[in-house]
Design a protein around this motif. Sequence first.
Motif, PDB file in Angstrom:
ATOM      1  N   UNK A   1      65.495  71.368  51.117  1.00 55.88           N
ATOM      2  CA  UNK A   1      65.963  72.806  51.489  1.00 55.88           C
ATOM      3  C   UNK A   1      67.412  72.565  50.785  1.00 55.88           C
ATOM      4  N   UNK A   2      67.973  73.630  50.100  1.00 61.36           N
ATOM      5  CA  UNK A   2      69.215  73.690  49.864  1.00 61.36           C
ATOM      6  C   UNK A   2      69.836  75.084  50.514  1.00 61.36           C
ATOM      7  N   UNK A   3      70.895  74.601  51.307  1.00 63.82           N
ATOM      8  CA  UNK A   3      71.676  75.844  51.990  1.00 63.82           C
ATOM      9  C   UNK A   3      72.581  76.368  50.876  1.00 63.82           C
ATOM     10  N   UNK A   4      72.548  77.761  50.494  1.00 59.51           N
ATOM     11  CA  UNK A   4      73.075  78.264  49.608  1.00 59.51           C
ATOM     12  C   UNK A   4      74.193  79.249  50.220  1.00 59.51           C
TER      13      UNK A   4
ATOM     14  N   UNK B   1      55.227  71.282  39.046  1.00 62.88           N
ATOM     15  CA  UNK B   1      55.411  72.590  39.232  1.00 62.88           C
ATOM     16  C   UNK B   1      55.438  73.090  40.811  1.00 62.88           C
ATOM     17  N   UNK B   2      56.643  73.649  41.193  1.00 62.90           N
ATOM     18  CA  UNK B   2      57.161  73.886  42.381  1.00 62.90           C
ATOM     19  C   UNK B   2      57.301  75.124  42.819  1.00 62.90           C
TER      20      UNK B   2
ATOM     21  N   UNK C   1      56.978  81.281  54.856  1.00 61.03           N
ATOM     22  CA  UNK C   1      57.245  80.085  55.505  1.00 61.03           C
ATOM     23  C   UNK C   1      56.118  78.932  55.354  1.00 61.03           C
ATOM     24  N   UNK C   2      55.112  79.450  54.951  1.00 66.05           N
ATOM     25  CA  UNK C   2      53.920  78.563  54.829  1.00 66.05           C
ATOM     26  C   UNK C   2      53.882  78.085  53.194  1.00 66.05           C
ATOM     27  N   UNK C   3      54.080  78.919  52.318  1.00 65.99           N
ATOM     28  CA  UNK C   3      53.839  78.545  50.901  1.00 65.99           C
ATOM     29  C   UNK C   3      54.991  77.746  50.209  1.00 65.99           C
ATOM     30  N   UNK C   4      55.901  77.626  50.669  1.00 58.68           N
ATOM     31  CA  UNK C   4      56.969  76.982  49.970  1.00 58.68           C
ATOM     32  C   UNK C   4      56.917  75.525  49.682  1.00 58.68           C
ATOM     33  N   UNK C   5      57.191  75.028  48.627  1.00 56.04           N
ATOM     34  CA  UNK C   5      57.240  73.400  48.425  1.00 56.04           C
ATOM     35  C   UNK C   5      58.638  73.109  48.593  1.00 56.04           C
ATOM     36  N   UNK C   6      59.509  74.104  48.492  1.00 54.91           N
ATOM     37  CA  UNK C   6      61.116  73.791  48.837  1.00 54.91           C
ATOM     38  C   UNK C   6      61.691  75.219  49.114  1.00 54.91           C
ATOM     39  N   UNK C   7      62.779  75.288  49.431  1.00 53.44           N
ATOM     40  CA  UNK C   7      63.413  76.686  50.056  1.00 53.44           C
ATOM     41  C   UNK C   7      64.859  76.788  49.640  1.00 53.44           C
ATOM     42  N   UNK C   8      65.271  77.846  49.358  1.00 57.08           N
ATOM     43  CA  UNK C   8      66.668  78.071  49.168  1.00 57.08           C
ATOM     44  C   UNK C   8      67.072  79.142  50.425  1.00 57.08           C
TER      45      UNK C   8
ATOM     46  N   UNK D   1      59.358  80.985  41.553  1.00 54.12           N
ATOM     47  CA  UNK D   1      60.312  81.326  42.445  1.00 54.12           C
ATOM     48  C   UNK D   1      60.222  82.741  43.136  1.00 54.12           C
ATOM     49  N   UNK D   2      59.961  82.701  44.429  1.00 50.90           N
ATOM     50  CA  UNK D   2      59.575  83.790  45.101  1.00 50.90           C
ATOM     51  C   UNK D   2      60.489  84.511  45.739  1.00 50.90           C
ATOM     52  N   UNK D   3      60.716  85.697  45.645  1.00 52.07           N
ATOM     53  CA  UNK D   3      61.932  86.721  46.186  1.00 52.07           C
ATOM     54  C   UNK D   3      61.347  87.568  46.864  1.00 52.07           C
TER      55      UNK D   3
END
Length: 196
Positions: free
Chosen positions: A134-137, A23-24, A95-102, A77-79
Motif C-alpha cells: 500500500x502507498x498512502x498518497x 503484471x500487477x 477491496x478484493x481484486x487489488x494486488x496493491x493499493x494507492x 490501474x483501476x479507478x
Amino acid sequence: YYRRSWSSESSDSVISSESGSNCYRVVLIGEQSVGKSSLANIFAGVHDSIDSDCEVLGEDTYERTLMVDGESATIILLDMWDNKREGEWIRDHCMQVGDAYLIVYSITDRASFEKASELRIELRRARQKEDIPIILVGNKSDLVRCREVSVAEGRACAVVFDCKFIETSAAVQHNVKELFEGIVRQVRLRRDSKEK
Ligand code: GDP
Ligand code: MG
C-alpha cells in the motif's frame, strides 16, 4: 541503472519471459475529489503530447508497462472506487481484486485524510493475513496555502499503517511517476522475500 523518461520506458517494453508474474493490479481508493482520476489520467498518458502506450481497457481501467529498476512491469490501474452508479458492490470488488493499493487523500482536506485511515482498516479487514503493498498518497501538494494535513502527519500515519507514503500533485505532475514506480517496487519487495 539510469532513469529514462516515462514515455521512452514504455515504448521499449517487452512481454516478459516470466509471463504474468510481473503484471500487477493496482487499485485507487479514497474520498471523492481527492484526485484519483487525475492521477489515473496521468498514468494513462492523456497529457502526453504524442501517443502513449497505455491501453484503456474499460472506462475506469488502464494498462501500462513501465521499466522500473531495469525490469519491466505491467500495471493494470483501476479507478472505479467512487463510481456511484455502480453502487456498493464495486467497493467490495475493489477491496478484493487489488494486488496493491494507492490510498489517496488530499492534503487540503482533513476529512479525506481521516477517511484514508478508515480505508486502511477496512482493507486490512477484507484481506486478513495478506501482506498487501500500500502507498498512502497525499495529493494536491501544489496547493500549499490550503494545506490542512502536514507532511509529518502523513508520514506518521503511514508508519502506523505500515505502508509507504508519498505526496503528489496531479496538477503539476509532481511525484506521479515516482508513485507508480514506488508501487511496483513495493510489490516486488514482497515477491522477492517470498522467493527466499
Ligand atoms: P477523484 O474524485 O478522486 O477522482 O478526483 P478528481 O481526479 O476528479 O479531481 C477532483 C478535482 O481536484 C478536480 O477538479 C481536479 O482538477 C482537482 N485536482 C486533482 N488533483 C489535483 C492536484 O494535484 N492539485 C490541484 N490543485 N487540483 C487537483
Ligand atoms: Mg474519479
